[in-house]
Design a protein around this motif. Structure first.
Motif, mmCIF file in Angstrom:
data_model
loop_
_atom_site.group_PDB
_atom_site.id
_atom_site.type_symbol
_atom_site.label_atom_id
_atom_site.label_comp_id
_atom_site.label_asym_id
_atom_site.label_seq_id
_atom_site.Cartn_x
_atom_site.Cartn_y
_atom_site.Cartn_z
ATOM 1 N N ARG A 194 0.827 -1.211 0.000
ATOM 2 C CA ARG A 194 0.000 0.000 0.000
ATOM 3 C C ARG A 194 0.862 1.262 0.000
ATOM 4 O O ARG A 194 0.532 2.249 -0.647
ATOM 5 C CB ARG A 194 -0.975 -0.030 1.170
ATOM 6 C CG ARG A 194 -2.032 -1.134 0.990
ATOM 7 C CD ARG A 194 -3.159 -1.036 1.971
ATOM 8 N NE ARG A 194 -2.844 -1.451 3.307
ATOM 9 C CZ ARG A 194 -2.931 -2.704 3.759
ATOM 10 N NH1 ARG A 194 -3.332 -3.684 2.961
ATOM 11 N NH2 ARG A 194 -2.653 -2.986 5.018
ATOM 12 N N LEU A 195 1.988 1.222 0.698
ATOM 13 C CA LEU A 195 2.905 2.361 0.651
ATOM 14 C C LEU A 195 3.459 2.551 -0.759
ATOM 15 O O LEU A 195 3.567 3.679 -1.243
ATOM 16 C CB LEU A 195 4.050 2.175 1.647
ATOM 17 C CG LEU A 195 3.672 2.342 3.117
ATOM 18 C CD1 LEU A 195 4.851 1.968 4.005
ATOM 19 C CD2 LEU A 195 3.218 3.759 3.393
ATOM 20 N N ARG A 196 3.776 1.446 -1.431
ATOM 21 C CA ARG A 196 4.246 1.544 -2.827
ATOM 22 C C ARG A 196 3.157 2.117 -3.728
ATOM 23 O O ARG A 196 3.435 2.918 -4.618
ATOM 24 C CB ARG A 196 4.679 0.173 -3.336
ATOM 25 C CG ARG A 196 6.012 -0.277 -2.821
ATOM 26 C CD ARG A 196 6.466 -1.597 -3.474
ATOM 27 N NE ARG A 196 7.571 -2.144 -2.745
ATOM 28 C CZ ARG A 196 7.497 -3.087 -1.811
ATOM 29 N NH1 ARG A 196 6.320 -3.613 -1.493
ATOM 30 N NH2 ARG A 196 8.563 -3.513 -1.183
ATOM 31 N N ALA A 197 1.922 1.699 -3.502
ATOM 32 C CA ALA A 197 0.807 2.218 -4.308
ATOM 33 C C ALA A 197 0.648 3.715 -4.090
ATOM 34 O O ALA A 197 0.481 4.469 -5.052
ATOM 35 C CB ALA A 197 -0.489 1.479 -3.962
ATOM 36 N N LEU A 198 0.719 4.177 -2.843
ATOM 37 C CA LEU A 198 0.613 5.604 -2.553
ATOM 38 C C LEU A 198 1.753 6.377 -3.208
ATOM 39 O O LEU A 198 1.538 7.439 -3.801
ATOM 40 C CB LEU A 198 0.618 5.854 -1.045
ATOM 41 C CG LEU A 198 -0.649 5.476 -0.296
ATOM 42 C CD1 LEU A 198 -0.428 5.589 1.206
ATOM 43 C CD2 LEU A 198 -1.817 6.328 -0.740
ATOM 44 N N HIS A 199 2.948 5.831 -3.108
ATOM 45 C CA HIS A 199 4.100 6.494 -3.727
ATOM 46 C C HIS A 199 3.908 6.580 -5.239
ATOM 47 O O HIS A 199 4.191 7.616 -5.850
ATOM 48 C CB HIS A 199 5.390 5.748 -3.384
ATOM 49 C CG HIS A 199 6.608 6.423 -3.903
ATOM 50 N ND1 HIS A 199 7.193 6.077 -5.093
ATOM 51 C CD2 HIS A 199 7.322 7.448 -3.398
ATOM 52 C CE1 HIS A 199 8.234 6.860 -5.307
ATOM 53 N NE2 HIS A 199 8.343 7.700 -4.294
ATOM 54 N N PHE A 200 3.418 5.515 -5.832
ATOM 55 C CA PHE A 200 3.171 5.516 -7.274
ATOM 56 C C PHE A 200 2.133 6.573 -7.645
ATOM 57 O O PHE A 200 2.323 7.332 -8.603
ATOM 58 C CB PHE A 200 2.730 4.128 -7.737
ATOM 59 C CG PHE A 200 2.390 4.061 -9.200
ATOM 60 C CD1 PHE A 200 3.310 4.427 -10.171
ATOM 61 C CD2 PHE A 200 1.150 3.631 -9.611
ATOM 62 C CE1 PHE A 200 2.999 4.368 -11.521
ATOM 63 C CE2 PHE A 200 0.817 3.566 -10.951
ATOM 64 C CZ PHE A 200 1.753 3.936 -11.913
ATOM 65 N N LEU A 201 1.048 6.638 -6.904
ATOM 66 C CA LEU A 201 0.020 7.645 -7.186
ATOM 67 C C LEU A 201 0.584 9.063 -7.063
ATOM 68 O O LEU A 201 0.200 9.953 -7.818
ATOM 69 C CB LEU A 201 -1.176 7.491 -6.250
ATOM 70 C CG LEU A 201 -2.021 6.232 -6.430
ATOM 71 C CD1 LEU A 201 -3.128 6.199 -5.385
ATOM 72 C CD2 LEU A 201 -2.589 6.124 -7.817
ATOM 73 N N ALA A 202 1.489 9.251 -6.122
ATOM 74 C CA ALA A 202 2.052 10.579 -5.896
ATOM 75 C C ALA A 202 3.083 10.965 -6.954
ATOM 76 O O ALA A 202 3.275 12.150 -7.226
ATOM 77 C CB ALA A 202 2.689 10.648 -4.516
ATOM 78 N N THR A 203 3.723 9.974 -7.571
ATOM 79 C CA THR A 203 4.847 10.272 -8.463
ATOM 80 C C THR A 203 4.638 9.833 -9.907
ATOM 81 O O THR A 203 5.543 10.024 -10.725
ATOM 82 C CB THR A 203 6.136 9.615 -7.934
ATOM 83 O OG1 THR A 203 5.960 8.188 -7.897
ATOM 84 C CG2 THR A 203 6.492 10.137 -6.545
ATOM 85 N N ALA A 204 3.485 9.275 -10.245
ATOM 86 C CA ALA A 204 3.247 8.766 -11.603
ATOM 87 C C ALA A 204 3.374 9.893 -12.619
ATOM 88 O O ALA A 204 2.935 11.011 -12.388
ATOM 89 C CB ALA A 204 1.869 8.127 -11.697
ATOM 90 N N ASP A 205 3.969 9.564 -13.752
ATOM 91 C CA ASP A 205 4.117 10.574 -14.800
ATOM 92 C C ASP A 205 3.152 10.284 -15.949
ATOM 93 O O ASP A 205 2.393 9.328 -15.911
ATOM 94 C CB ASP A 205 5.558 10.644 -15.303
ATOM 95 C CG ASP A 205 6.025 9.349 -15.951
ATOM 96 O OD1 ASP A 205 5.182 8.490 -16.288
ATOM 97 O OD2 ASP A 205 7.235 9.193 -16.141
ATOM 98 N N ALA A 206 3.193 11.109 -16.937
ATOM 99 C CA ALA A 206 2.262 10.985 -18.068
ATOM 100 C C ALA A 206 2.514 9.728 -18.894
ATOM 101 O O ALA A 206 1.711 9.384 -19.756
ATOM 102 C CB ALA A 206 2.350 12.223 -18.957
ATOM 103 N N GLY A 207 3.609 9.009 -18.641
ATOM 104 C CA GLY A 207 3.923 7.800 -19.397
ATOM 105 C C GLY A 207 3.005 6.631 -19.078
ATOM 106 O O GLY A 207 2.916 5.682 -19.845
ATOM 107 N N CYS A 208 2.325 6.694 -17.951
ATOM 108 C CA CYS A 208 1.381 5.618 -17.646
ATOM 109 C C CYS A 208 0.015 6.010 -18.208
ATOM 110 O O CYS A 208 -0.101 7.012 -18.885
ATOM 111 C CB CYS A 208 1.323 5.371 -16.143
ATOM 112 S SG CYS A 208 0.565 6.686 -15.224
ATOM 113 N N CYS A 209 -0.996 5.229 -17.959
ATOM 114 C CA CYS A 209 -2.296 5.545 -18.576
ATOM 115 C C CYS A 209 -3.036 6.617 -17.787
ATOM 116 O O CYS A 209 -4.244 6.711 -17.829
ATOM 117 C CB CYS A 209 -3.148 4.294 -18.778
ATOM 118 S SG CYS A 209 -3.963 3.649 -17.314
#
Length: 108
Positions: free
Chosen positions: A18-33
């Protein structure tokens, strides 16, 4: 202080996935969907390396704790961070830190 809500937040934060998921949501760039309106379940699943049901379980806990919001669009769910749960965690930690006795300076 909302002890039940704060406990739910800390319980949700107490898992590495869940911490990884939160980090991903906070740092995701336009390269993902990402459409600028949330991150798709498929991207969270890929990032975590978990099955779809396990990813959904973890995301549900984050949503219920108020750390993440979700929106169903078609067959996918899109997630965004929610300031509410993050604020609860920060407030609780700040209150505890304020209660810690400060070390006394020794007279020289």
């Amino acid at each position: 202080m909302d002890f039940d809500g704060t406990a739910a937040v800390f319980k949700a934060l107490g898992d590495a996935h869940r911490l990884r998921a939160l980090h991903f949501l906070a740092t995701a760039d336009a390269g993902c969907c990402s459409t600028g309106q949330g991150i798709c379940t498929c991207d969270v699943q890929e990032r975590l390396g978990l099955s779809q049901p396990t990813t959904s379980h973890h995301m549900k806990i984050l949503v219920e704790a108020g750390l993440v919001t979700s929106e169903k669009r078609g067959k996918w769910t899109y997630y965004t961070l929610s300031a509410h749960g993050l604020h609860l965690a920060r407030t609780a930690v700040s209150a505890l830190l304020a209660a810690v006795p400060q070390p006394q300076k020794e007279a020289v």
